[in-house]
Design an enzyme around this catalytic site. Sequence first.
Site: not given
Length: 286
Positions: A64, A66, A84-87, A118-119
């Site tokens: 799931g 996380l 959250g680009e990768r997610r 954040e990045n």
Amino acid sequence: MEETVKPFSKLYNLTKRAEKVGISDEDVLKEIFIDKIIPNKYQPRYEFDDDKIIELADSIKQNGLLQSITVRELDNGFYELIAGERRLRALRYLRLETTKAIVKELTDEQMATLALIENIQREELSPIEEAYAYQKLLEINNITQEELAKSLGKTQATVANKIRLLKLCPKVIDAISTKRITERHGRAMVKLDHTVQENILHQILTQNLNVIQTEKRVANYLDIKENNSKINSLNSNYDAQKIVSKFLKEISKLENQYGINLEKEEEEEMSSITLKIKIPRYKERK
């Protein structure tokens, strides 16, 4: 009197929030359609490893998601990704229709700042991506490099050295981004003109130069350039004909002083001017 919030204060507060881009009291956790999420226009990352996206997708499928992605709601029913680009790419790879997302209310400036910080704090950016992120934060928040460094817990030298990479020519920037050369190779070439940078880059790639060898090549080039500049500076003030004229003026003064007329002959060649003066050993009596 209304108090004005300084850009640095705003950036500092957002930095605290970016330490963990999670849900807070004013945020909402909401189920949204994935196809309604648009990319973050301030995303500093340009390169994404497809294999790692697939690995992340497999992990999401097994365990799931996380940590939810973070978005802000737009007026047209769409959502703009904050973090959250990768997610998000992994969710799209799995062809899921919806996902739970943290919905934040942020201005354009706040969203851009939060996304960039954040990045940066995840330390997944390439040196060039990090440099662009720093530059963007300086522009958006109108702060100094010193203020930015302090807010991110970095030294000013670290920020300055990264931003300096943006002075490199496109070919060198691409070589750093694609990991054909290191960041230190690039920093060694910052003082050079773009044409020379491309020349040094070619030498690095064809001769497999390490950083120390590259720094020596650059230092030698700069020494030669400085010497040539000094020579050119001297040559720019040099005029052979003016020198001859000054000689003739001084000779004319001597002629007047001693009451004589000297024989003068001037010969011009391609590489020089020859001035012949015949001075009698004794002064003629009149």
